[in-house]
Design an enzyme around this catalytic site. Structure first.
Site, mmCIF file in Angstrom:
data_model
loop_
_atom_site.group_PDB
_atom_site.id
_atom_site.type_symbol
_atom_site.label_atom_id
_atom_site.label_comp_id
_atom_site.label_asym_id
_atom_site.label_seq_id
_atom_site.Cartn_x
_atom_site.Cartn_y
_atom_site.Cartn_z
ATOM 1 C CG ASP A 9 -1.663 1.216 1.460
ATOM 2 O OD1 ASP A 9 -2.325 1.642 0.503
ATOM 3 O OD2 ASP A 9 -1.616 1.786 2.570
ATOM 4 C CG LEU A 10 1.680 5.688 -1.920
ATOM 5 C CD1 LEU A 10 3.137 5.396 -2.244
ATOM 6 C CD2 LEU A 10 1.057 6.511 -3.061
ATOM 7 C CG ASP A 11 -1.793 7.459 0.700
ATOM 8 O OD1 ASP A 11 -0.874 8.210 0.370
ATOM 9 O OD2 ASP A 11 -2.849 7.330 0.039
ATOM 10 C CB THR A 17 0.594 10.677 2.182
ATOM 11 O OG1 THR A 17 0.688 9.280 1.917
ATOM 12 C CG2 THR A 17 1.644 11.423 1.405
ATOM 13 C CE LYS A 45 -4.724 5.485 9.464
ATOM 14 N NZ LYS A 45 -3.862 4.949 10.513
ATOM 15 N N GLY A 46 -7.402 3.390 3.485
ATOM 16 C CA GLY A 46 -7.440 2.333 2.474
ATOM 17 C C GLY A 46 -8.631 2.399 1.538
ATOM 18 C CB SER A 114 -2.060 2.941 -3.742
ATOM 19 O OG SER A 114 -2.657 4.134 -3.288
ATOM 20 C CB ALA A 115 -7.473 3.128 -2.331
ATOM 21 C CE LYS A 145 -5.743 -0.998 -1.107
ATOM 22 N NZ LYS A 145 -4.601 -0.299 -0.504
ATOM 23 C CD GLU A 169 -3.532 -1.849 2.830
ATOM 24 O OE1 GLU A 169 -3.578 -0.969 3.694
ATOM 25 O OE2 GLU A 169 -3.910 -1.644 1.679
ATOM 26 C CG ASP A 170 -1.860 2.456 6.453
ATOM 27 O OD1 ASP A 170 -2.289 2.056 5.349
ATOM 28 O OD2 ASP A 170 -1.982 3.639 6.835
HETATM 29 C C1 BG6 Z 1 -5.735 5.505 0.361
HETATM 30 C C2 BG6 Z 1 -5.921 6.205 1.679
HETATM 31 O O1 BG6 Z 1 -4.385 5.195 0.179
HETATM 32 O O2 BG6 Z 1 -6.179 6.331 -0.720
HETATM 33 C C3 BG6 Z 1 -7.386 6.635 1.822
HETATM 34 O O3 BG6 Z 1 -5.585 5.332 2.723
HETATM 35 C C4 BG6 Z 1 -7.787 7.496 0.637
HETATM 36 O O4 BG6 Z 1 -7.548 7.309 3.041
HETATM 37 C C5 BG6 Z 1 -7.555 6.705 -0.648
HETATM 38 O O5 BG6 Z 1 -9.145 7.846 0.731
HETATM 39 C C6 BG6 Z 1 -7.936 7.485 -1.893
HETATM 40 O O6 BG6 Z 1 -7.030 8.537 -2.059
HETATM 41 P P1 BG6 Z 1 -7.154 9.727 -3.085
HETATM 42 O O7 BG6 Z 1 -5.766 10.312 -3.076
HETATM 43 O O8 BG6 Z 1 -7.489 9.124 -4.424
HETATM 44 O O9 BG6 Z 1 -8.200 10.642 -2.578
HETATM 45 MG MG MG Z 2 -2.693 3.118 3.623
#
Ligand code: BG6
Ligand code: MG
Length: 219
Positions: A9-11, A17, A45-46, A114-115, A145, A169-170
């Site tokens: 996962d990224l964030d 972030t 999250k996620g 990543s989402a 997710k 994953e966090d």
């Molecule tokens: C995930 C975050 O990585 O990305 C979520 O954990 C976030 O909190 C999701 O909603 C979507 O991100 P973005 O940048 O497309 O708004």
């Molecule tokens: Mg995350």
């Protein structure tokens, strides 16, 4: 299990972030008079941006039109993008880059799962695109997710069967997604927030590739 591919996962796993997503949702929640703490933030999250918007409405017990939801989520995203526009290497979480390089050194494929639709921007700002054999982000999936689509696509692009993949994953929803895709989920965070994770680490700085292999041998 015999690990051949690590999906990240990224964030909150690679980059710090998650705190900016939190701050931006909190700002919006405050405008709407919805109490919002780190506890509520765990649900965000996620999951995708629009799903977060729905969860916010559920928390506040309010209903908004589709148009209004898009408007508010866009506003949240503009604040988020402002936060990350000044991003430097300092936002890389400790050990993340080193761990990705170490995986590649021993022939373990690496994928991003990543989402976020902002993932390409973040990878570019930190010049870490080349550390991934596959990049799957919020622009490439239709199901958020805990659906496993993002991880299944990552494994497919790397050419590795799910049973040989592990996910970092966090997010609770992210560990659920890993399991739904028949993959082990290493939780980055605390047992309290991620009780369903197969293994818990505080961050990638805690783990070596050899250590990961040893832990996963028993799973
Ligand atoms: C995930 C975050 O990585 O990305 C979520 O954990 C976030 O909190 C999701 O909603 C979507 O991100 P973005 O940048 O497309 O708004
Ligand atoms: Mg995350």
């Amino acid at each position: 299990m015999n690990i051949k591919c690590a999906i990240f996962d990224l964030d909150g796993v690679i980059v710090d972030t998650a705190k900016y997503h939190y701050l931006a949702w909190k700002k919006l929640a405050e405008e709407l008079n919805i109490p919002f703490t780190e506890k509520e933030n765990e649900l965000f999250k996620g999951v995708s941006r629009m799903r977060c918007m729905e969860i916010l409405m559920e928390l506040g017990n309010i209903q908004l039109s589709q148009e209004e939801q898009v408007k508010l989520a866009t506003k949240k995203n503009e604040w988020y993008v402002d936060y990350i526009s000044v991003m430097t290497d300092d936002e890389l979480l400790p050990g993340a880059k080193e761990f990705l390089i170490a995986c590649k050194d021993v022939g373990i494929k690496t994928a991003l799962g990543s989402a976020s639709k902002n993932a390409p921007r973040i990878l570019k700002a930190l010049a870490i695109e080349d550390l991934f054999d596959a990049v799957i982000d919020g622009n490439k999936v239709s199901k958020a997710k805990p659906d496993p689509e993002v991880f299944i696509k990552g494994a497919e692009e790397c050419g590795i069967p799910a049973e040989n993949c592990v996910v970092f994953e966090d997010a609770y929803a992210g560990i659920e997604a890993a399991h739904a895709g028949n993959m082990l989920g290493i939780g980055v965070g605390t047992k309290e927030n991620l009780p369903i994770a197969d293994v818990i680490i505080a961050g990638l700085h805690e783990l070596t590739v050899e250590g990961m292999k040893e832990i996963l041998n028993d799973k």
